[in-house]
Design a protein around this motif. Sequence first.
Motif, PDB file in Angstrom:
ATOM      1  N   VAL A 335     -15.701 -28.018  15.653  1.00 48.10           N
ATOM      2  CA  VAL A 335     -16.764 -28.489  16.528  1.00 48.10           C
ATOM      3  C   VAL A 335     -16.263 -28.651  17.956  1.00 48.10           C
ATOM      4  N   SER A 336     -17.212 -28.758  18.888  1.00 50.44           N
ATOM      5  CA  SER A 336     -16.872 -28.840  20.310  1.00 50.44           C
ATOM      6  C   SER A 336     -16.805 -30.265  20.824  1.00 50.44           C
ATOM      7  N   VAL A 341     -13.130 -34.103  16.995  1.00 48.99           N
ATOM      8  CA  VAL A 341     -11.930 -33.306  16.752  1.00 48.99           C
ATOM      9  C   VAL A 341     -10.689 -34.182  16.720  1.00 48.99           C
ATOM     10  N   ASN A 342     -10.550 -35.052  17.689  1.00 46.22           N
ATOM     11  CA  ASN A 342      -9.361 -35.896  17.751  1.00 46.22           C
ATOM     12  C   ASN A 342      -9.298 -36.902  16.615  1.00 46.22           C
ATOM     13  N   TYR A 359      -6.762 -26.873  11.624  1.00 50.61           N
ATOM     14  CA  TYR A 359      -7.732 -27.531  12.498  1.00 50.61           C
ATOM     15  C   TYR A 359      -7.057 -28.036  13.773  1.00 50.61           C
ATOM     16  N   ALA A 360      -5.927 -28.682  13.617  1.00 52.30           N
ATOM     17  CA  ALA A 360      -5.185 -29.172  14.780  1.00 52.30           C
ATOM     18  C   ALA A 360      -4.710 -28.010  15.650  1.00 52.30           C
ATOM     19  N   ALA A 361      -4.285 -26.934  15.006  1.00 51.11           N
ATOM     20  CA  ALA A 361      -3.820 -25.765  15.764  1.00 51.11           C
ATOM     21  C   ALA A 361      -4.960 -25.137  16.551  1.00 51.11           C
ATOM     22  N   PHE A 362      -6.123 -24.972  15.926  1.00 51.16           N
ATOM     23  CA  PHE A 362      -7.274 -24.411  16.625  1.00 51.16           C
ATOM     24  C   PHE A 362      -7.730 -25.323  17.764  1.00 51.16           C
ATOM     25  N   ALA A 363      -7.671 -26.634  17.548  1.00 58.19           N
ATOM     26  CA  ALA A 363      -8.086 -27.580  18.583  1.00 58.19           C
ATOM     27  C   ALA A 363      -7.254 -27.399  19.845  1.00 58.19           C
ATOM     28  N   GLU A 364      -5.978 -27.141  19.678  1.00 57.05           N
ATOM     29  CA  GLU A 364      -5.102 -26.932  20.820  1.00 57.05           C
ATOM     30  C   GLU A 364      -5.399 -25.597  21.488  1.00 57.05           C
TER      31      GLU A 364
END
Length: 416
Positions: A335-336, A341-342, A359-364
Amino acid sequence: MKKALFILGAVLILFSVSGCTKNDGLVVWSFTDEVGDMVNNYYIPAHKDVKINYSITPSDQFENKLDPVLQSGKGAPDIFALESAFVRKYVESGQLLDITDVYEKNKNKLLAYPAEVGTYNGRVYGMSWQACPGAMFYRRSLAKQYLGTDDPAVVQTYFTDLDKFLETAQLLKTRSNGKCLVVSSRGDLYNVFLGSRSSPWVVNGRINIDPNMEKYLDIGKVIHDNRYDARIGQWSEGWFAGMKDELKDENGNPLEAFSYFLPTWGLHYVLKTNAPSTSGDWAMIPGPAAYRWGGTWIGAYKGTKNPELAKQMIEWLTTDDGFLTAWATDKGDMVSNLNVVNRIKDTFSEAFLGGQNHYAAFAEMAKSVDGRLTQGTDQAIEGLFQEEATAFVNGEKTKAQALADFRAQVQTTLGF
C-alpha cells in the motif's frame, strides 16, 4: 491482485453515481473483482448508509465504454479507477474532478510517486491505494554456485548499475560455460531503463529520447549478441519455463535463468504461481535501478453531481489507515500509506524467498521511484520504441536508422 493484472497490465474499475444523494447509492462497474472485493467486503460494512450496486464489464471493452460517456457527460460515471498504462490519459484529459484537497489533507502519510503520477499542472486528479515498485528476483542456488553467496546484500554489489549488470552477465556466462543466463529475456530490463530516466518522453511538445533509452538499445544489443539471455519474449512459454528449471536452447540443451525483473505483484502472481517447485530458492534485491510496473489509480468525473461523496470514497479507499491495514494484512498488497507500511513491514517473512522480508524490501525500493516521468502518451510512444528496439537488436536496422524511424513514426502517429 489477480493473475490477470500482470498479463493485461490493467485494473480499471468504474463507479457510477447518477446525481444521487448519499442514501441513493452508488453503481460500481469493474472488469476485475479486486476493487469489488474492497467495496463489498470493506467499504460497504464501514459505510452501511451507502448503497452499492456492483457489476463487471470485460476489460477489453472498458476504455471504449468509458471514453464516450466522459466526453459527452451523458451516463458518465462519478468515480473510476485507471490502470498504470493509461492513467495519465485521463489525468491530462480535463475530464476529472480536482481532488487536490484530498491529497493535501493526507500527503504527509503517503508515498510520493503514486500522487506524482496522478498530478497534472500542479493539481491532483488521481490517487492510488497501492504501490508497485519493481525488484530483481534471483535464484539463490545459482548465486551460490556462480557468485559464491546468496546473501542479498552481497549479490546486490554485482548489480549496482547497468554497466555492472553487464559485467556480471559475462561472469555468469563464463563460470557456467554458457549455461547460466543473467535473464531469460532482455525484455525484463525495459521497465528498469524507463525508471532510470532523468526526463520523460515528451519535453516542450517534442519527442525526447533520454540517454538511458539509447543505452537500452546498446545493452539490449550486447545481451542479444553475447547470448546473455535466451532470446525469448516476456510471457512466452520459454520465459515461464526458466522460472521452473525447464528452459532449453534451440538444440534442446538445458539453460539456467539467473533472474527475473518483476514488481510487487510479480512475486505472488508470476513466480509463486508458475514455479512452486522452486519455493525457497529465490531472493530479491533492488538491482541496477529503481522502477515501477503496474498499479491502479482512482479518480472522479468532474461533472459528478455528488463530488463530496466521490471524494469521501476516494479518500477512504486510498488513504484510510484502518482499511489499508486490514487490506495489506489480508491480501499482502503493497500500500501507499506509509503509516500502514511502517507499522506492518517488519512482520513479514516470505517462505518462497527463503524467509526474506519482501514487504520491507519493497517499501524501501518504492521510495526511489519517480512518478513524474509518466505521461499520457507513454503507451503509444513505448509501443513504437519497442518495435524499433527489436529491429535494431535483431540486426535488421542500425541504431541510427532505428532511432530515425522511431522519431518519424511518433511524428506521423502523434504529431510531435
